[in-house]
Design a protein around this motif. Structure first.
Motif, PDB file in Angstrom:
ATOM      1  N   UNK A 111       0.837  -1.193   0.000  1.00 18.38           N
ATOM      2  CA  UNK A 111       0.000   0.000   0.000  1.00 18.38           C
ATOM      3  C   UNK A 111       0.872   1.243   0.000  1.00 18.38           C
ATOM      4  N   UNK A 112       0.460   2.221  -0.823  1.00 18.88           N
ATOM      5  CA  UNK A 112       1.185   3.480  -0.883  1.00 18.88           C
ATOM      6  C   UNK A 112       0.407   4.616  -0.234  1.00 18.88           C
ATOM      7  N   UNK A 113      -0.869   4.360   0.074  1.00 18.20           N
ATOM      8  CA  UNK A 113      -1.764   5.395   0.600  1.00 18.20           C
ATOM      9  C   UNK A 113      -1.866   6.576  -0.354  1.00 18.20           C
ATOM     10  N   UNK A 114      -1.870   6.284  -1.663  1.00 18.23           N
ATOM     11  CA  UNK A 114      -2.042   7.333  -2.662  1.00 18.23           C
ATOM     12  C   UNK A 114      -3.514   7.732  -2.701  1.00 18.23           C
ATOM     13  N   UNK A 115      -3.768   9.004  -2.495  1.00 18.29           N
ATOM     14  CA  UNK A 115      -5.137   9.521  -2.489  1.00 18.29           C
ATOM     15  C   UNK A 115      -5.469  10.113  -3.840  1.00 18.29           C
ATOM     16  N   UNK A 116      -6.600   9.715  -4.379  1.00 18.39           N
ATOM     17  CA  UNK A 116      -7.148  10.294  -5.601  1.00 18.39           C
ATOM     18  C   UNK A 116      -8.615  10.612  -5.346  1.00 18.39           C
ATOM     19  N   UNK A 117      -9.176  11.390  -6.246  1.00 24.89           N
ATOM     20  CA  UNK A 117     -10.581  11.783  -6.151  1.00 24.89           C
ATOM     21  C   UNK A 117     -11.298  11.322  -7.407  1.00 24.89           C
ATOM     22  N   UNK A 118     -12.539  10.883  -7.238  1.00 25.02           N
ATOM     23  CA  UNK A 118     -13.351  10.464  -8.380  1.00 25.02           C
ATOM     24  C   UNK A 118     -14.755  11.021  -8.194  1.00 25.02           C
ATOM     25  N   UNK A 119     -15.315  11.531  -9.268  1.00 26.54           N
ATOM     26  CA  UNK A 119     -16.671  12.073  -9.181  1.00 26.54           C
ATOM     27  C   UNK A 119     -17.663  10.945  -8.920  1.00 26.54           C
ATOM     28  N   UNK A 120     -18.555  11.199  -7.983  1.00 28.95           N
ATOM     29  CA  UNK A 120     -19.607  10.229  -7.677  1.00 28.95           C
ATOM     30  C   UNK A 120     -20.743  10.402  -8.683  1.00 28.95           C
ATOM     31  N   UNK A 121     -21.312   9.310  -9.094  1.00 29.91           N
ATOM     32  CA  UNK A 121     -22.473   9.334  -9.986  1.00 29.91           C
ATOM     33  C   UNK A 121     -23.736   9.400  -9.138  1.00 29.91           C
ATOM     34  N   UNK A 122     -24.826   9.894  -9.685  1.00 32.59           N
ATOM     35  CA  UNK A 122     -26.081   9.900  -8.923  1.00 32.59           C
ATOM     36  C   UNK A 122     -26.461   8.525  -8.371  1.00 32.59           C
ATOM     37  N   UNK A 123     -26.094   7.464  -9.090  1.00 35.48           N
ATOM     38  CA  UNK A 123     -26.390   6.110  -8.596  1.00 35.48           C
ATOM     39  C   UNK A 123     -25.565   5.762  -7.354  1.00 35.48           C
ATOM     40  N   UNK A 124     -24.513   6.531  -7.073  1.00 31.57           N
ATOM     41  CA  UNK A 124     -23.677   6.319  -5.885  1.00 31.57           C
ATOM     42  C   UNK A 124     -24.216   7.038  -4.647  1.00 31.57           C
ATOM     43  N   UNK A 125     -25.168   7.938  -4.824  1.00 31.01           N
ATOM     44  CA  UNK A 125     -25.592   8.818  -3.739  1.00 31.01           C
ATOM     45  C   UNK A 125     -26.125   8.074  -2.517  1.00 31.01           C
ATOM     46  N   UNK A 126     -26.858   7.000  -2.704  1.00 37.41           N
ATOM     47  CA  UNK A 126     -27.419   6.281  -1.551  1.00 37.41           C
ATOM     48  C   UNK A 126     -26.306   5.720  -0.659  1.00 37.41           C
TER      49      UNK A 126
END
Length: 185
Positions: free
Chosen positions: A2-17
């Motif tokens: 593990x490198x603990x590399x942080x990235x960001x990804x846009x959530x889709x509306x289907x992910x909201x719940x």
């Protein structure tokens, strides 16, 4: 490894719940620590979260560590003024205490280098958040909302939080690069 590399990804509306469930579980920890129990219903309420996730100019992000979801953030991005806000920020239960939060915040700052200032808020009882925003991320406390001075965005207080309505408003003024300054002129 593990490198603990942080990235960001846009959530889709289907992910909201699932996003809401993870956020509510993370927020529940502080409420239970402070008050011993949760009030009726999740904190923040589904209604409050739906408003934030679907707000105009909202950017809903998953925080990923080595590609695995470890938290999330909701930002409001103002493309005209570049005065943005961090509306919600969380690490999933069990992911805190490993430096992932500060790495995630730094990734958010890199994602929006045009930002002139960031604002966020947290309830008075949430000492972990206050420490994180002030001591780790470089925010300054700019307002203290209480029974003598109410939050103009929540004049009745934050009804879904237990206890009083005391809260802090924070701001981080950014030092834009020369290229960002030239683009703003």
């Amino acid at each position: 490894m593990q490198t603990n590399q942080i990235t960001l990804a846009e959530a889709r509306p289907s992910d909201h719940a699932s996003f809401k469930e993870e956020l509510q579980a993370a927020f529940a920890v502080a409420v239970i620590d402070e008050f011993g129990d949760l009030p009726d219903g999740p904190i923040p309420s589904d209604e409050v979260l739906d408003g934030a996730l679907n707000a105009r100019n909202a950017e809903v992000l998953h925080i990923l560590c080595d590609g695995r979801k470890v938290g999330g953030a909701v930002l409001t991005i103002n493309a005209e003024t570049h005065r943005n806000s961090l509306d919600l920020f969380f690490l999933k239960v069990g992911e805190e205490g490993r430096g992932l939060g500060i790495k995630a915040w730094e990734a958010i700052e890199r994602r929006h280098p045009e930002t002139v200032s960031w604002q966020t808020h947290t309830p008075y009882f949430e000492k972990r958040n206050i420490h994180f925003y002030v001591n780790k991320c470089g925010f300054k406390i700019i307002q203290f909302f209480n029974k003598y001075y109410s939050d103009p965005n929540h004049p009745g207080g934050q009804d879904d939080l237990p206890g009083d309505t005391d809260a802090f408003q924070f701001e981080k003024v950014m030092t834009p690069s020369r290229s960002v300054l030239a683009a703003l002129e």
